[in-house]
Design a protein around this motif. Structure first.
Motif, PDB file in Angstrom:
ATOM      1  N   SER A  31       0.830  -1.212   0.000  1.00 23.77           N
ATOM      2  CA  SER A  31       0.000   0.000   0.000  1.00 23.77           C
ATOM      3  C   SER A  31       0.865   1.263   0.000  1.00 23.77           C
ATOM      4  N   TYR A  32       2.064   1.178   0.556  1.00 22.17           N
ATOM      5  CA  TYR A  32       2.983   2.319   0.554  1.00 22.17           C
ATOM      6  C   TYR A  32       3.777   2.421  -0.747  1.00 22.17           C
ATOM      7  N   ASP A  33       4.074   1.256  -1.353  1.00 21.57           N
ATOM      8  CA  ASP A  33       4.872   1.259  -2.586  1.00 21.57           C
ATOM      9  C   ASP A  33       4.511   0.032  -3.415  1.00 21.57           C
ATOM     10  N   ASP A  34       3.628   0.223  -4.377  1.00 22.04           N
ATOM     11  CA  ASP A  34       3.168  -0.902  -5.196  1.00 22.04           C
ATOM     12  C   ASP A  34       4.151  -1.260  -6.316  1.00 22.04           C
ATOM     13  N   LYS A  35       5.304  -0.607  -6.334  1.00 21.42           N
ATOM     14  CA  LYS A  35       6.333  -0.900  -7.325  1.00 21.42           C
ATOM     15  C   LYS A  35       7.603  -1.467  -6.676  1.00 21.42           C
ATOM     16  N   ASN A  36       7.500  -1.900  -5.442  1.00 21.36           N
ATOM     17  CA  ASN A  36       8.643  -2.470  -4.727  1.00 21.36           C
ATOM     18  C   ASN A  36       8.848  -3.913  -5.204  1.00 21.36           C
ATOM     19  N   THR A  37       9.984  -4.155  -5.828  1.00 16.70           N
ATOM     20  CA  THR A  37      10.229  -5.468  -6.435  1.00 16.70           C
ATOM     21  C   THR A  37      10.369  -6.575  -5.395  1.00 16.70           C
ATOM     22  N   MET A  38      10.880  -6.257  -4.221  1.00 21.19           N
ATOM     23  CA  MET A  38      10.996  -7.288  -3.185  1.00 21.19           C
ATOM     24  C   MET A  38       9.631  -7.690  -2.650  1.00 21.19           C
ATOM     25  N   VAL A  39       8.729  -6.736  -2.551  1.00 23.08           N
ATOM     26  CA  VAL A  39       7.359  -7.038  -2.115  1.00 23.08           C
ATOM     27  C   VAL A  39       6.698  -7.942  -3.148  1.00 23.08           C
ATOM     28  N   LEU A  40       6.800  -7.574  -4.422  1.00 24.57           N
ATOM     29  CA  LEU A  40       6.215  -8.386  -5.486  1.00 24.57           C
ATOM     30  C   LEU A  40       6.837  -9.778  -5.534  1.00 24.57           C
ATOM     31  N   CYS A  41       8.138  -9.839  -5.305  1.00 33.39           N
ATOM     32  CA  CYS A  41       8.832 -11.129  -5.301  1.00 33.39           C
ATOM     33  C   CYS A  41       8.307 -12.025  -4.177  1.00 33.39           C
ATOM     34  N   LEU A  42       8.118 -11.467  -3.002  1.00 31.99           N
ATOM     35  CA  LEU A  42       7.623 -12.278  -1.890  1.00 31.99           C
ATOM     36  C   LEU A  42       6.176 -12.708  -2.124  1.00 31.99           C
TER      37      LEU A  42
END
Length: 177
Positions: A31-42
């Protein structure tokens, strides 16, 4: 430290032992950063490793790489997912590209290449990739993982060799009768 990082660290700390907490932290981070690659990876890892939803996992990994082709954390998990989903051609293309990405752990990518060849029963070729993985390895902890994959591949080769010997013995017994 950014708020996104705080929640990402919580998610990484929770995974895979507390999935509810992992998802909650990931959702906050996203919700804070929808372009964070580590979040998407997890998110992708959870889809692949916990839910066996490989197509959804692939979507997360693709989103992450579309945002940043140098998201080094994505490649090993994406490759594992492609191999498990039997997307062998796609996996080979990703391996070829990953090996050109500056800063990537080449040893880890060569291991994934060996595993890709292993699942295709190309054991001799897989052992050549194990050699490459060893040559590029710079972490002592990672060496044991390389050895485990090598041992498993050699075990499969021995299994096939024994199978051939058993068949040839049965064939020679039939001829002698």
């Amino acid at each position: 430290m950014k708020t996104t990082d705080k929640y990402l660290f919580q998610a990484l700390d929770n995974y895979p032992f507390w999935l509810e907490g992992t998802i909650e932290s990931l959702d906050y981070a996203f919700s804070y950063d929808d372009k964070n690659t580590m979040v998407l990876c997890l998110y992708g890892r959870i889809q692949a490793e916990q839910l066996m939803n490989y197509e959804e996992a692939k979507s997360y990994f693709q989103q992450a790489l579309a945002i940043n082709i140098h998201a080094l954390e994505v490649y090993p998990y994406y490759l594992k997912t492609l191999i498990l989903n039997e997307d062998y051609e796609e996996a080979q293309k990703l391996i070829d590209f990953a090996l050109t990405v500056k800063g990537i752990n080449k040893s880890e990518i060569y291991i994934k290449k060996a595993i890709l060849l292993e699942v295709q029963h190309k054991f001799r070729e897989a052992l050549k990739e194990i050699k490459q993985a060893k040559l590029y390895s710079i972490q002592h902890d990672y060496d044991s993982g390389i050895s485990e994959v090598e041992k498993r591949i050699k075990g499969k080769m021995d299994l096939l060799k024994k199978e051939k010997e058993t068949k040839s013995k049965k064939g020679s017994k039939k001829k002698s009768k």
